[in-house]
Design a protein around this motif. Structure first.
Motif, PDB file in Angstrom:
ATOM      1  N   PHE A   1      38.830  -2.803   3.987  1.00 52.03           N
ATOM      2  CA  PHE A   1      38.083  -3.613   3.014  1.00 52.03           C
ATOM      3  C   PHE A   1      36.803  -4.144   3.633  1.00 52.03           C
ATOM      4  O   PHE A   1      35.742  -4.089   3.030  1.00 52.03           O
ATOM      5  N   SER A   2      36.896  -4.660   4.864  1.00 52.35           N
ATOM      6  CA  SER A   2      35.728  -5.254   5.512  1.00 52.35           C
ATOM      7  C   SER A   2      34.634  -4.223   5.777  1.00 52.35           C
ATOM      8  O   SER A   2      33.458  -4.559   5.787  1.00 52.35           O
ATOM      9  N   ASP A   3      35.012  -2.947   5.980  1.00 51.39           N
ATOM     10  CA  ASP A   3      34.013  -1.897   6.184  1.00 51.39           C
ATOM     11  C   ASP A   3      33.408  -1.451   4.857  1.00 51.39           C
ATOM     12  O   ASP A   3      32.216  -1.214   4.748  1.00 51.39           O
ATOM     13  N   LYS A   4      34.256  -1.347   3.846  1.00 51.83           N
ATOM     14  CA  LYS A   4      33.813  -0.878   2.536  1.00 51.83           C
ATOM     15  C   LYS A   4      32.871  -1.872   1.867  1.00 51.83           C
ATOM     16  O   LYS A   4      31.931  -1.492   1.188  1.00 51.83           O
ATOM     17  N   TYR A   5      33.143  -3.174   2.055  1.00 51.04           N
ATOM     18  CA  TYR A   5      32.359  -4.208   1.400  1.00 51.04           C
ATOM     19  C   TYR A   5      31.731  -5.124   2.432  1.00 51.04           C
ATOM     20  O   TYR A   5      32.082  -6.281   2.557  1.00 51.04           O
ATOM     21  N   ALA A   6      30.784  -4.579   3.171  1.00 50.08           N
ATOM     22  CA  ALA A   6      30.064  -5.369   4.162  1.00 50.08           C
ATOM     23  C   ALA A   6      29.204  -6.403   3.455  1.00 50.08           C
ATOM     24  O   ALA A   6      28.801  -6.221   2.316  1.00 50.08           O
ATOM     25  N   SER A   7      28.918  -7.491   4.138  1.00 48.82           N
ATOM     26  CA  SER A   7      28.125  -8.582   3.562  1.00 48.82           C
ATOM     27  C   SER A   7      26.739  -8.117   3.171  1.00 48.82           C
ATOM     28  O   SER A   7      26.215  -7.142   3.693  1.00 48.82           O
ATOM     29  N   SER A   8      26.151  -8.854   2.263  1.00 46.48           N
ATOM     30  CA  SER A   8      24.805  -8.577   1.767  1.00 46.48           C
ATOM     31  C   SER A   8      23.778  -8.709   2.884  1.00 46.48           C
ATOM     32  O   SER A   8      24.037  -9.314   3.914  1.00 46.48           O
ATOM     33  N   THR A   9      22.600  -8.181   2.626  1.00 47.13           N
ATOM     34  CA  THR A   9      21.500  -8.371   3.562  1.00 47.13           C
ATOM     35  C   THR A   9      20.909  -9.758   3.362  1.00 47.13           C
ATOM     36  O   THR A   9      21.214 -10.444   2.401  1.00 47.13           O
ATOM     37  N   ALA A  10      20.037 -10.147   4.245  1.00 45.72           N
ATOM     38  CA  ALA A  10      19.485 -11.502   4.203  1.00 45.72           C
ATOM     39  C   ALA A  10      18.353 -11.661   3.194  1.00 45.72           C
ATOM     40  O   ALA A  10      18.011 -12.768   2.843  1.00 45.72           O
ATOM     41  N   GLY A  11      17.756 -10.572   2.715  1.00 43.21           N
ATOM     42  CA  GLY A  11      16.646 -10.683   1.778  1.00 43.21           C
ATOM     43  C   GLY A  11      17.074 -10.511   0.341  1.00 43.21           C
ATOM     44  O   GLY A  11      18.217 -10.182   0.055  1.00 43.21           O
ATOM     45  N   PRO A  12      16.151 -10.729  -0.588  1.00 39.16           N
ATOM     46  CA  PRO A  12      16.472 -10.524  -2.005  1.00 39.16           C
ATOM     47  C   PRO A  12      16.981  -9.103  -2.234  1.00 39.16           C
ATOM     48  O   PRO A  12      16.559  -8.170  -1.560  1.00 39.16           O
ATOM     49  N   PRO A  13      17.877  -8.925  -3.198  1.00 38.10           N
ATOM     50  CA  PRO A  13      18.464  -7.601  -3.411  1.00 38.10           C
ATOM     51  C   PRO A  13      17.485  -6.636  -4.057  1.00 38.10           C
ATOM     52  O   PRO A  13      16.535  -7.040  -4.738  1.00 38.10           O
ATOM     53  N   ALA A  14      17.750  -5.343  -3.844  1.00 36.36           N
ATOM     54  CA  ALA A  14      16.973  -4.305  -4.515  1.00 36.36           C
ATOM     55  C   ALA A  14      17.281  -4.360  -6.010  1.00 36.36           C
ATOM     56  O   ALA A  14      18.353  -4.823  -6.410  1.00 36.36           O
ATOM     57  N   LYS A  15      16.381  -3.894  -6.820  1.00 35.82           N
ATOM     58  CA  LYS A  15      16.556  -3.888  -8.280  1.00 35.82           C
ATOM     59  C   LYS A  15      17.354  -2.638  -8.667  1.00 35.82           C
ATOM     60  O   LYS A  15      16.830  -1.696  -9.248  1.00 35.82           O
TER      61      LYS A  15
END
Length: 162
Positions: free
Chosen positions: A5-19
């Motif tokens: 699970f932790s590999d499949k759903y890694a945390s978001s990046t630090a910047g605003p998300p892509a559209k």
């Protein structure tokens, strides 16, 4: 071998998300039960944030009040929910809404891990947050290292001006 699970759903990046679309398949299946993290941010946007939380038997979230709205979707286990002074049993498949400024607490009332997704609007945590335990989460909140980024706290007018 199945992907963790932790590999499949890694945390978001630090910047605003892509559209673009973000898709989390099978999130109401047994997949989340492989998550052992107390708190893991899955995605952070300009106006909301998605997390998964796992509370061990006998554990709890901790009594708290947020300045943001929170929506919780329970996928596994049984909880004692205390929201705004009202107590209810919450089961897998239930959704609870906690309006901003409302004192709340969720306790694992069953013999298995309590697993739920929570959506904050706007973000409440750092986009890269992964807390293995409640003690780690409490420490990071107390020392001010688990805070949402500035770009999640801007007004609609500020975001549209870009």
């Amino acid at each position: 071998m199945a992907e963790a699970f932790s590999d499949k759903y890694a945390s978001s990046t630090a910047g605003p998300p892509a559209k673009k679309m973000v898709h989390f398949p099978k999130m109401n299946s047994s997949l989340p039960s492989t998550s052992s993290d107390f708190r893991r941010v899955l995605w952070t946007g300009q106006y909301s944030q998605v997390l998964v939380m796992t509370i061990p038997p006998g554990g709890d979230v901790g009594e708290e009040t947020h300045t943001v709205d929170q929506i919780l979707t329970f996928t596994s286990g049984v909880a004692k929910a205390i929201v705004g002074g009202e107590t209810k049993q919450v089961d897998a498949g239930d959704v609870v809404v906690v309006p901003a400024g409302t004192m709340h607490q969720f306790e694992n009332a069953g013999p298995t891990p309590l697993i739920f997704y929570t959506i904050y609007s706007p973000a409440e945590h750092n986009p890269t947050t992964v807390h293995k335990t409640k003690a780690e989460a409490d420490k990071h909140e107390d020392d001010g290292t688990d805070v949402p980024p500035e770009w999640t706290q801007k007004s609609k007018a500020e975001n549209m001006a870009k």
